[in-house]
Motif scaffolding. Structure first.
Motif, PDB file in Angstrom:
ATOM      1  N   ASN A 122       3.077   9.831 -10.129  1.00 31.89           N
ATOM      2  CA  ASN A 122       2.265  10.051 -11.331  1.00 31.89           C
ATOM      3  C   ASN A 122       1.630  11.443 -11.330  1.00 31.89           C
ATOM      4  O   ASN A 122       1.573  12.109 -12.380  1.00 31.89           O
ATOM      5  CB  ASN A 122       1.183   8.977 -11.431  1.00 31.89           C
ATOM      6  CG  ASN A 122       1.752   7.614 -11.764  1.00 31.89           C
ATOM      7  OD1 ASN A 122       2.844   7.504 -12.333  1.00 31.89           O
ATOM      8  ND2 ASN A 122       1.028   6.558 -11.413  1.00 31.89           N
ATOM      9  N   ARG A 123       1.170  11.895 -10.169  1.00 33.93           N
ATOM     10  CA  ARG A 123       0.588  13.240 -10.104  1.00 33.93           C
ATOM     11  C   ARG A 123       1.637  14.314 -10.369  1.00 33.93           C
ATOM     12  O   ARG A 123       1.379  15.302 -11.067  1.00 33.93           O
ATOM     13  CB  ARG A 123      -0.069  13.459  -8.737  1.00 33.93           C
ATOM     14  CG  ARG A 123      -1.336  12.647  -8.524  1.00 33.93           C
ATOM     15  CD  ARG A 123      -2.171  13.220  -7.386  1.00 33.93           C
ATOM     16  NE  ARG A 123      -1.427  13.255  -6.144  1.00 33.93           N
ATOM     17  CZ  ARG A 123      -1.429  12.283  -5.244  1.00 33.93           C
ATOM     18  NH1 ARG A 123      -2.140  11.181  -5.482  1.00 33.93           N
ATOM     19  NH2 ARG A 123      -0.744  12.391  -4.123  1.00 33.93           N
ATOM     20  N   ALA A 158       2.266   1.716  -3.450  1.00 35.53           N
ATOM     21  CA  ALA A 158       1.223   2.190  -4.357  1.00 35.53           C
ATOM     22  C   ALA A 158       0.960   3.683  -4.161  1.00 35.53           C
ATOM     23  O   ALA A 158       0.747   4.419  -5.136  1.00 35.53           O
ATOM     24  CB  ALA A 158      -0.058   1.388  -4.137  1.00 35.53           C
ATOM     25  N   CYS A 159       0.990   4.149  -2.904  1.00 35.68           N
ATOM     26  CA  CYS A 159       0.799   5.578  -2.639  1.00 35.68           C
ATOM     27  C   CYS A 159       1.933   6.400  -3.232  1.00 35.68           C
ATOM     28  O   CYS A 159       1.707   7.484  -3.795  1.00 35.68           O
ATOM     29  CB  CYS A 159       0.694   5.817  -1.128  1.00 35.68           C
ATOM     30  SG  CYS A 159      -0.819   5.190  -0.372  1.00 35.68           S
ATOM     31  N   LEU A 160       3.172   5.909  -3.119  1.00 36.44           N
ATOM     32  CA  LEU A 160       4.314   6.621  -3.700  1.00 36.44           C
ATOM     33  C   LEU A 160       4.203   6.691  -5.223  1.00 36.44           C
ATOM     34  O   LEU A 160       4.484   7.737  -5.828  1.00 36.44           O
ATOM     35  CB  LEU A 160       5.612   5.922  -3.294  1.00 36.44           C
ATOM     36  CG  LEU A 160       6.026   6.058  -1.824  1.00 36.44           C
ATOM     37  CD1 LEU A 160       7.264   5.218  -1.547  1.00 36.44           C
ATOM     38  CD2 LEU A 160       6.300   7.515  -1.475  1.00 36.44           C
ATOM     39  N   LYS A 193       0.826  -1.204   0.000  1.00 36.41           N
ATOM     40  CA  LYS A 193       0.000   0.000   0.000  1.00 36.41           C
ATOM     41  C   LYS A 193       0.861   1.254   0.000  1.00 36.41           C
ATOM     42  O   LYS A 193       0.559   2.234  -0.708  1.00 36.41           O
ATOM     43  CB  LYS A 193      -0.923  -0.009   1.219  1.00 36.41           C
ATOM     44  CG  LYS A 193      -1.875   1.172   1.270  1.00 36.41           C
ATOM     45  CD  LYS A 193      -2.801   1.088   2.464  1.00 36.41           C
ATOM     46  CE  LYS A 193      -3.751   2.279   2.516  1.00 36.41           C
ATOM     47  NZ  LYS A 193      -4.662   2.205   3.689  1.00 36.41           N
ATOM     48  N   ALA A 194       1.955   1.252   0.771  1.00 38.39           N
ATOM     49  CA  ALA A 194       2.849   2.406   0.802  1.00 38.39           C
ATOM     50  C   ALA A 194       3.494   2.637  -0.557  1.00 38.39           C
ATOM     51  O   ALA A 194       3.606   3.774  -1.028  1.00 38.39           O
ATOM     52  CB  ALA A 194       3.919   2.200   1.877  1.00 38.39           C
ATOM     53  N   ASP A 211       1.474   6.591  -6.992  1.00 41.46           N
ATOM     54  CA  ASP A 211       0.403   7.519  -7.321  1.00 41.46           C
ATOM     55  C   ASP A 211       0.866   8.964  -7.178  1.00 41.46           C
ATOM     56  O   ASP A 211       0.543   9.818  -8.012  1.00 41.46           O
ATOM     57  CB  ASP A 211      -0.797   7.240  -6.407  1.00 41.46           C
ATOM     58  CG  ASP A 211      -1.992   8.112  -6.749  1.00 41.46           C
ATOM     59  OD1 ASP A 211      -2.473   8.024  -7.885  1.00 41.46           O
ATOM     60  OD2 ASP A 211      -2.431   8.885  -5.880  1.00 41.46           O
ATOM     61  N   HIS A 212       1.664   9.245  -6.145  1.00 42.41           N
ATOM     62  CA  HIS A 212       2.185  10.596  -5.943  1.00 42.41           C
ATOM     63  C   HIS A 212       3.132  10.986  -7.076  1.00 42.41           C
ATOM     64  O   HIS A 212       3.082  12.115  -7.584  1.00 42.41           O
ATOM     65  CB  HIS A 212       2.902  10.673  -4.595  1.00 42.41           C
ATOM     66  CG  HIS A 212       3.389  12.038  -4.236  1.00 42.41           C
ATOM     67  ND1 HIS A 212       2.542  13.102  -4.030  1.00 42.41           N
ATOM     68  CD2 HIS A 212       4.659  12.518  -4.049  1.00 42.41           C
ATOM     69  CE1 HIS A 212       3.247  14.182  -3.742  1.00 42.41           C
ATOM     70  NE2 HIS A 212       4.530  13.842  -3.745  1.00 42.41           N
TER      71      HIS A 212
END
Length: 289
Positions: free
Chosen positions: A220-221, A213-215, A210-211, A217-218
């Motif tokens: 990509n933004r 995946a959050c990185l 999960k961590a 996603d960040h």
């Protein structure tokens, strides 16, 4: 219980030990969809065989018959590949699915309605006598290969993910996964079956995944914002160099006549033409013309 009551050959005198064994067999039908009938469970489930022998060996152990109790435990291990010390305290409706490689230490305490999968170890972390094995509360589920070590407590209705190594207390109703075990899901986010037993241990969350995946996603933004900024800069006409005023520039440095860039470095393209102002010490050629 109804599955057993339907068989007259099992309708014996309801002593305390017999009641425990009846409940142990009946709970298999609630937690294993592969269970077909009582005869199948009694003859083909090593977890039941090990538990039946443990009920007998534990009774002998509590009466001070230590060697007979240990020998019964040894025979059960040879037959089932499940090692339960006769001194361990096992609650009602205990179920070991598959069973291979399960080890339960002498001072371990297991509550009611507990489920263990193969390869689980309830072990100790010390050679000193006394309480050195874990305690599992009522309704705990432990996934395959998990190791719960030391005199710790897993609270009621807690879950331990497969292959986790748990060395610290787990609060009631929580889920723990990983090496070392980390608490990741409260009781309010779990899905309980109608009978109150949650067997969806394959849905354990992965905190590391999960961590990551959050990185991702960040990142990509950030990349999307950079691409949008680059596209905006590409469509904006660049002002001529002569129109740039030093006071309007947000960056430190000055415009070099030799290289045409914002520059405050000594190593510039045309070193022979660099002169300094006698008043300020600044290079005379570092000005906009």
């Amino acid at each position: 219980m109804a599955a057993i009551d339907a068989h007259p050959d099992l309708a014996m005198k309801d002593t305390s030990l017999w009641r425990l064994l009846r409940e142990d067999v009946a709970c298999v039908f609630d937690r294993d969809p592969a269970a077909r009938n009582v005869f199948d469970v009694l003859t083909c489930y090593p977890g039941i065989h090990a538990l039946v022998v443990h009920r007998l060996s534990n009774a002998a152990w509590r009466r001070g018959l230590r060697w007979p109790a240990r020998f019964l435990s040894y025979l059960a291990r040879a037959l089932t590949n499940i090692d339960i010390h006769p001194g361990a305290t096992i609650g009602r409706r205990f179920f070991i699915d598959h069973g291979a490689g399960v080890v339960i230490g002498e001072t371990a305490e297991v509550g009611d309605d507990v489920t263990l999968y193969h390869g689980v170890t309830l072990g100790g972390t010390s050679w000193t006598k006394g309480k050195r094995h874990p305690t599992l509360g009522d309704g705990v589920l432990v996934g395959s290969g998990a190791k719960i070590l030391g005199p710790i407590t897993v609270g009621a209705h807690g879950r331990v993910g497969a292959n986790s190594v748990v060395t610290k207390d787990v609060p009631e109703g929580m889920t723990v996964v990983g090496i070392p075990g980390r608490i990741v899901r409260p009781d309010t986010q779990r899905r309980l079956a109608a009978h109150g037993i949650d067997l969806d241990h394959h849905l354990m969350p992965d905190p590391v995944g999960k961590a990551i995946a959050c990185l991702i996603d960040h990142i990509n933004r950030i990349e999307a914002r950079l691409e949008a900024h680059a596209a905006e800069e590409a469509t904006r006409p660049a002002p001529p160099l002569s129109a740039i005023r030093l006071d309007d520039l947000p960056l430190d440095g000055i415009v070099c006549r030799s290289c045409g860039n914002l520059c405050d470095q000594d190593a510039c393209g045309d070193r022979d033409h660099h002169t300094h102002s006698p008043d300020t010490g600044a290079r005379a050629d570092h000005y906009v013309i």
